[in-house]
Write a protein that holds these residues in place. Structure first.
Motif, PDB file in Angstrom:
ATOM      1  N   LYS A   1      39.742  -2.866  -1.526  1.00 49.26           N
ATOM      2  CA  LYS A   1      40.719  -2.443  -2.886  1.00 49.26           C
ATOM      3  C   LYS A   1      42.113  -2.843  -2.627  1.00 49.26           C
ATOM      4  O   LYS A   1      42.782  -3.069  -3.680  1.00 49.26           O
TER       5      LYS A   1
ATOM      6  N   LYS B   1      40.412   5.596  -4.406  1.00 52.39           N
ATOM      7  CA  LYS B   1      39.221   4.579  -4.124  1.00 52.39           C
ATOM      8  C   LYS B   1      39.338   4.447  -2.785  1.00 52.39           C
ATOM      9  O   LYS B   1      40.416   4.045  -1.944  1.00 52.39           O
TER      10      LYS B   1
ATOM     11  N   GLU C   1      44.994   5.530  -7.451  1.00 54.37           N
ATOM     12  CA  GLU C   1      45.555   4.938  -8.785  1.00 54.37           C
ATOM     13  C   GLU C   1      45.662   5.628 -10.091  1.00 54.37           C
ATOM     14  O   GLU C   1      44.783   6.823 -10.236  1.00 54.37           O
ATOM     15  N   GLU C   2      46.500   5.368 -10.957  1.00 48.97           N
ATOM     16  CA  GLU C   2      46.528   5.907 -12.150  1.00 48.97           C
ATOM     17  C   GLU C   2      45.390   5.869 -13.020  1.00 48.97           C
ATOM     18  O   GLU C   2      44.718   4.809 -12.928  1.00 48.97           O
TER      19      GLU C   2
ATOM     20  N   LEU D   1      43.143   5.189 -16.046  1.00 53.14           N
ATOM     21  CA  LEU D   1      43.215   4.506 -17.382  1.00 53.14           C
ATOM     22  C   LEU D   1      42.396   4.878 -18.616  1.00 53.14           C
ATOM     23  O   LEU D   1      41.229   5.144 -18.112  1.00 53.14           O
TER      24      LEU D   1
ATOM     25  N   GLU E   1      35.424   0.418 -21.134  1.00 57.43           N
ATOM     26  CA  GLU E   1      35.173  -0.513 -20.008  1.00 57.43           C
ATOM     27  C   GLU E   1      34.022  -1.860 -20.655  1.00 57.43           C
ATOM     28  O   GLU E   1      33.096  -1.520 -21.214  1.00 57.43           O
TER      29      GLU E   1
ATOM     30  N   LYS F   1      26.412   3.496 -16.152  1.00 59.99           N
ATOM     31  CA  LYS F   1      26.217   3.729 -14.942  1.00 59.99           C
ATOM     32  C   LYS F   1      25.775   4.927 -14.428  1.00 59.99           C
ATOM     33  O   LYS F   1      25.142   5.155 -13.365  1.00 59.99           O
TER      34      LYS F   1
ATOM     35  N   GLU G   1      38.303  -3.435 -11.295  1.00 63.48           N
ATOM     36  CA  GLU G   1      37.909  -4.014 -10.073  1.00 63.48           C
ATOM     37  C   GLU G   1      37.614  -5.353 -10.173  1.00 63.48           C
ATOM     38  O   GLU G   1      37.247  -5.912 -11.281  1.00 63.48           O
TER      39      GLU G   1
HETATM   40  P1  AMP Z   1      34.669   0.930  -9.302  1.00 65.16           P
HETATM   41  O1  AMP Z   1      33.985   1.320  -8.215  1.00 65.16           O
HETATM   42  O2  AMP Z   1      36.182   0.392  -8.999  1.00 65.16           O
HETATM   43  O3  AMP Z   1      34.052   0.262 -10.340  1.00 65.16           O
HETATM   44  O4  AMP Z   1      35.070   2.578 -10.122  1.00 65.16           O
HETATM   45  C1  AMP Z   1      33.795   2.990 -10.635  1.00 65.16           C
HETATM   46  C2  AMP Z   1      34.128   3.669 -11.818  1.00 65.16           C
HETATM   47  O5  AMP Z   1      35.456   4.654 -12.197  1.00 65.16           O
HETATM   48  C3  AMP Z   1      34.492   2.376 -12.958  1.00 65.16           C
HETATM   49  O6  AMP Z   1      33.681   1.769 -13.428  1.00 65.16           O
HETATM   50  C4  AMP Z   1      35.540   3.619 -13.921  1.00 65.16           C
HETATM   51  O7  AMP Z   1      34.543   3.959 -14.861  1.00 65.16           O
HETATM   52  C5  AMP Z   1      36.313   4.286 -13.159  1.00 65.16           C
HETATM   53  N1  AMP Z   1      37.556   3.919 -12.667  1.00 65.16           N
HETATM   54  C6  AMP Z   1      37.946   3.329 -11.618  1.00 65.16           C
HETATM   55  N2  AMP Z   1      39.334   3.045 -11.764  1.00 65.16           N
HETATM   56  C7  AMP Z   1      39.575   3.782 -12.841  1.00 65.16           C
HETATM   57  C8  AMP Z   1      40.745   3.831 -13.214  1.00 65.16           C
HETATM   58  N3  AMP Z   1      42.172   3.253 -12.919  1.00 65.16           N
HETATM   59  N4  AMP Z   1      40.966   4.761 -14.497  1.00 65.16           N
HETATM   60  C9  AMP Z   1      40.183   4.953 -15.226  1.00 65.16           C
HETATM   61  N5  AMP Z   1      38.767   4.953 -14.517  1.00 65.16           N
HETATM   62  C10 AMP Z   1      38.575   4.402 -13.412  1.00 65.16           C
END
Ligand code: AMP
Ligand code: GLY
Length: 427
Positions: free
Chosen positions: A107, A149, A191-192, A194, A198, A220, A289
């Motif tokens: 990441k 993350k 991370e901020e 958001l 999605e 999910k 991501e």
């Molecule tokens: P990822 O494993 O990076 O896909 O993160 C898992 C889930 O976390 C994502 O599908 C989003 O629902 C949530 N998520 C990740 N990053 C953010 C973010 N910066 N802001 C809001 N939700 C996030």
């Protein structure tokens, strides 16, 4: 020609199903595959991370093209391994090398990449054990909620959305000091958070040219109305109504093009899929991501909408000839519902006999966690099957998928009954 697919999920069954429709296809092999791939391909009892055995099978079965399903062999360098062996230099592969797979495997790498090449993403900073104190202070200065993350691969579990400062600081300490996600959390990206809706966009690229595949939205959480624990994915729909022409134009200009430019500038020769998880934040796409592969169960709704010959597209991807490849997408709606074993995503049973699915007519069955036990098909994983309905209307596609999910029978079966309903309300 002969094709080897690495993996054993619904995604790999969907690849095999679509590739089998190509007039160019002679034989398909899947390593290790499942009971569904066994019906249309030859399963090989080889793990997808066992590169030596994979190479031996490629030579023994005169494989022309290898399609890599999951991220792990990509991050571990299956492409680099093939490139290092002169006797495999004739073999084509869909899937990036380990450097390209860093888009998913780290990441921290992917955030730096996005910042460097101007891809819109949430503001972030990375910390390690040595900078824990700075990390804790950084957290105290941020707005809540805040996202933490794990840097490395954590099987979809490495993301924590903290609602309070205390939770955030405890999580950061656990990740960095107590190795909550093992090696994967030796670095943590803060991370901020958001807000927005999605969706996922999939790009097939030969490193220069690209095709934007149908977008999808996945579900999910284990529970209806997006409640409960995170899973690998309980269902998916494509198309997504809020992926308007205007929004997809922004995705192409602001995300896809700078991503490919960045890969080229870094000297990364990327032949494969890029799965871009996006947030539609006030009408603008932000990258949550990157993944270096297709999604599961997203593949089970994306591939049924591709009208063109998938094998031709994959060959063009591997050879660097994607520019000329024909690519058309159907306007139909595809919905997939995943039936899972009771207890998933926690502990669940394996070995339960599955019946009823032979009578399903109006949907395509993609096996995931299944295996053959003599003549019987039994459960062999948390996500057991994905049932895809396709129709001219979203409503009808949902009905077909749900009816099929109802028809699959085994002890402890569970599935979500609300896949696509939120999107239906939106459209
Ligand atoms: P990822 O494993 O990076 O896909 O993160 C898992 C889930 O976390 C994502 O599908 C989003 O629902 C949530 N998520 C990740 N990053 C953010 C973010 N910066 N802001 C809001 N939700 C996030
Ligand atoms: N369904 C999410 C993924 O494949 O990562």
């Amino acid at each position: 020609m002969n094709i080897l697919i690495l993996g054993s999920g619904g995604r790999e069954h969907a690849f095999a199903w679509k590739i089998a429709q190509s007039p160019l296809c002679s034989n398909i092999f899947v390593a290790p595959g499942n009971a569904g791939t066994a019906q249309i391909a030859n399963n090989l009892p080889i793990g997808y991370n066992d590169f030596e055995q994979i190479a031996a099978a490629v030579l023994a079965h005169h494989i022309d093209l290898v399609v890599v399903g999951p991220e792990e062999p990509l991050v571990k360098g299956v492409r680099d391994y093939f490139a290092s062996r002169a006797d495999l230099s004739h073999v084509l592969m869909v899937g990036p090398d380990s450097k390209g797979a860093m888009l998913e495997g780290s990441k921290d790498f992917s955030k730096n990449f996005m910042v460097k090449y101007g891809v819109p993403t949430a503001k972030s900073q990375t910390f390690t054990k040595d900078t824990l104190a700075e990390g804790l202070a950084y957290l105290a200065a941020q707005k809540l909620p805040i996202v933490l993350k794990a840097d490395g691969l954590a099987a979809g579990k490495g993301v924590i959305i903290a609602q309070t400062l205390e939770e955030a600081q405890t999580s950061l300490t656990e990740m960095l000091v107590d190795a909550k996600f093992g090696d994967a959390s030796s670095k943590v990206v803060i991370e901020e958070f958001l807000t927005g809706i999605e969706l996922s966009v999939f790009v097939l690229t030969d490193g220069v040219s690209y095709k934007i595949l149908p977008e999808a939205k996945d579900y999910k959480r284990i529970g209806e109305a997006d409640t409960g624990l995170n899973t690998g994915g309980m269902g998916a729909v494509s198309p997504v109504p809020f992926a308007t022409e205007k929004f997809m134009h922004l995705v192409e200009e602001n995300v896809v093009k700078p991503t490919l430019k960045g890969l080229q500038a870094e000297g990364i020769k990327y032949n494969g899929f890029i799965f871009i998880g996006l947030m539609n934040h006030e009408g603008e796409p932000y990258v949550i991501e990157y993944n270096a592969r297709m999604g599961d169960p997203e593949t089970e709704v994306v591939l049924p909408r591709i009208e063109s010959d998938l094998l031709t597209l994959l060959l063009a991807t591997a050879k660097g000839e994607l520019e000329q490849a024909e690519f058309t997408v159907s306007k139909q709606h595809a919905v997939t519902t995943v039936v899972v074993a009771g207890g998933y995503p926690g502990d669940y049973r394996k070995g339960d006999v599955i019946v009823g699915y032979e009578a399903i007519e109006d949907a395509t069955i993609f096996h995931a966690g299944t295996k053959l036990d003599g003549d019987l098909v039994v459960t062999n994983g948390g996500r057991v099957m994905a049932l895809t309905g396709v129709s001219n209307t979203l409503e009808r596609a949902i009905q077909k998928s749900q009816k099929a999910a109802q028809g699959v029978l085994f002890d402890g079966k569970y599935y979500r009954k609300d896949i696509g309903l939120d999107v239906l309300r939106y459209s």
